[in-house]
Design a protein around this motif. Sequence first.
Motif, PDB file in Angstrom:
ATOM      1  N   SER A  36      -8.642 -11.152  -2.096  1.00  0.00           N
ATOM      2  CA  SER A  36      -8.884  -9.718  -2.255  1.00  0.00           C
ATOM      3  C   SER A  36     -10.349  -9.512  -2.649  1.00  0.00           C
ATOM      4  N   THR A  37     -11.046  -8.657  -1.936  1.00  0.00           N
ATOM      5  CA  THR A  37     -12.438  -8.358  -2.326  1.00  0.00           C
ATOM      6  C   THR A  37     -12.463  -7.724  -3.717  1.00  0.00           C
ATOM      7  N   GLN A  58      -8.328 -10.083   4.457  1.00  0.00           N
ATOM      8  CA  GLN A  58      -7.814 -10.365   3.106  1.00  0.00           C
ATOM      9  C   GLN A  58      -6.403 -10.945   3.242  1.00  0.00           C
ATOM     10  N   LYS A  62      -4.991  -5.593  -2.093  1.00  0.00           N
ATOM     11  CA  LYS A  62      -4.238  -4.803  -3.076  1.00  0.00           C
ATOM     12  C   LYS A  62      -4.353  -3.322  -2.818  1.00  0.00           C
ATOM     13  N   GLY A  63      -3.227  -2.641  -2.875  1.00  0.00           N
ATOM     14  CA  GLY A  63      -3.226  -1.179  -2.858  1.00  0.00           C
ATOM     15  C   GLY A  63      -2.938  -0.675  -4.259  1.00  0.00           C
ATOM     16  N   ARG A  64      -2.706   0.610  -4.372  1.00  0.00           N
ATOM     17  CA  ARG A  64      -2.429   1.177  -5.701  1.00  0.00           C
ATOM     18  C   ARG A  64      -1.056   0.756  -6.195  1.00  0.00           C
ATOM     19  N   TRP A  69      -2.095  -4.291   0.457  1.00  0.00           N
ATOM     20  CA  TRP A  69      -2.892  -3.591   1.475  1.00  0.00           C
ATOM     21  C   TRP A  69      -3.038  -4.565   2.632  1.00  0.00           C
ATOM     22  N   LYS A 127      -3.038   8.876   6.881  1.00  0.00           N
ATOM     23  CA  LYS A 127      -3.975   8.102   6.051  1.00  0.00           C
ATOM     24  C   LYS A 127      -4.823   7.165   6.903  1.00  0.00           C
TER      25      LYS A 127
END
Length: 260
Positions: A36-37, A58, A62-64, A69, A127
Amino acid sequence: MERPADRLALLAQPAVLSAVRTQLGWDIEYHERIGSTQDRARALAAAHAPLIVVADEQTAGKGRHGSAWIAPAGSSLLASWAMRWPVAPSGAIALLAGVAVARALEALGARGASLKWPNDVQLRERKVAGVLADATSGDPEGSSLVLGIGVNVRQRELPGELADRATSLALEGLELDRLALLARVTAEIERVARSDAERAQALDEWRRRAPMLGREVSVVRVDGPRITGVARSLGDDGALVLETAGGPQRILAGEVTIER
Ligand code: BTN
């Protein structure tokens, strides 16, 4: 029609990386593949900000709220900007970053970029990009902030469960070079960080770009029940103000659905 060249992977070449660093005025770390960046930029923020960590792929994006993600290799802009932030971080930061992305997309040819609270950038109410904001610490010089941004750029199709609520620039008819997008998003992040006046202007722009304001919405809060009401306004701290049957409610975190 042939797709325009995508130059992001050229960052693997030291001479190109060095030229782009000079041009953007940020240190840049490029990865063909990384977990993950955001994790990487958070680990480097205290000692190395300002820095951009950007990846072609990636494996643990990661998302929220701990969600994943997911983006196929080569499809997306996947980057995290670690920087000093001039004022105390607030919930408004992810919103300001959303405005920066919307401005960048429109500068590069997208039309009608809109924003959905708290951190989605949309085209045709689907989105196209999301923002994660991690404030890492506060000290007298200001706080460190890591903004992680994922933009769906070159996907020709999306997995079935996302197809009706997400999109990509390619699906909207816009073929973009991810390196050009990286440069433009960076310039727009710098603009919203520049001054109180720029931040206030960007928050007003967020309000103008948010079709949800004035509409009936339901919100599922992280640690509370679902509430419904009319999305009335956006506070300067980034809170969404709902007019509910029981009176006004300020929402600081949650997932919003537009009902009507
Ligand atoms: C959201 O849930 O809408 C936020 C998504 C943020 C995704 C980006 S992709 C680059 C950076 N690295 C991560 O692991 N996440 C952010």
